[in-house]
Each structure stands twice: as C-alpha cells, then as structure tokens.
Design a protein around this motif. Structure first.
Motif: not given
Length: 132
Positions: A119-122, A107-117
């Motif tokens: 992009s987080y590691l980068a 239900l949340k948009s990608p911006a609300e979900r936070g970064p994926d794995l």
C-alpha cells in the motif's frame, strides 16, 4: 490341553496424546470452545483481518495458552487454595509463552503500524503520477 495352559495374548493399546483427547472434548458447543473462538476472532481482527500462515499459528497458540491459563485461574478460584509447585511452574511457563506469542504478533493494531509495503508503494506511485 496345551491351549488352556498357554498364556493369554496381550492386547496392546495405542496410547493417544493428551492433545487428541482434549480436542475431542472441545466440539464447539462448550463454553471453552466459544472462548477459544472469541480469542481467535479478536486476535485475527488485531492483526488486520487476514492473517498469514505464521500469524494464524501464533494466534492458535496464543488462544490455547490463554485457555489453559483461564482454566488454571478457574481451578484456583474454585479450590480456593494455593498452587502446588508443578502447577505454579506450568502457570508461569504458559504466561511467559503467551507473552512471547503476543509480542511476535505485535502489540500495535494495524492502523497504528502504518501501511504495509504494497500500500505504501501504491500510494507513492499515485502521488508521483498526479504530481507530473
């Protein structure tokens, strides 16, 4: 003489599933096809623009379910009468299936979900590289 008395040969026709007939009628120019495309585009944008294969299947399923629900709503508005028991069960089943498909998509948009794995590691690697 025996040929005239013989029973005519039965021709068996292949029965096509309902979905095949419906897909032929939605050719891209109809209002229903435009509605399906708009729903798909909006759901693809909702999941971040490039859905995975399971997400694409869920998106197609959700769009078709919403299409069926909209047709049922239109039928009720035009006829102005109540649903028969079969239509009521179908409508409820389609609404529940649509809700479950949308819950699986998130239900949340990608911006609300936070970064994926990735992009987080980068981001983590970039921040640790500048700190040292």
């Amino acid at each position: 003489m025996t040929d005239q008395l013989a029973k005519p040969k039965r021709v068996r026709r292949r029965v096509k599933p309902l979905a095949a007939n419906v897909a032929k009628r939605i050719d891209g120019r109809t209002r229903e096809a435009r509605m399906l495309k708009q729903l798909r585009d909006e759901l693809i944008a909702h999941v971040g623009g490039k859905p995975s294969v399971p997400e694409r299947i869920l998106i197609d399923t959700a769009a078709r379910l919403q299409w069926h629900i909209a047709l049922m709503d239109q039928k009720l508005i035009i006829n102005g009468n109540e649903m028969n028991p079969l239509d009521a069960r179908r409508y409820t089943a389609w609404c529940n299936a649509l809700g479950r498909a949308l819950m699986r998509l998130g239900l949340k948009s990608p911006a609300e979900r936070g970064p994926d794995l990735a992009s987080y590691l980068a981001q983590k690697a970039a921040s640790s590289g500048t700190a040292s």
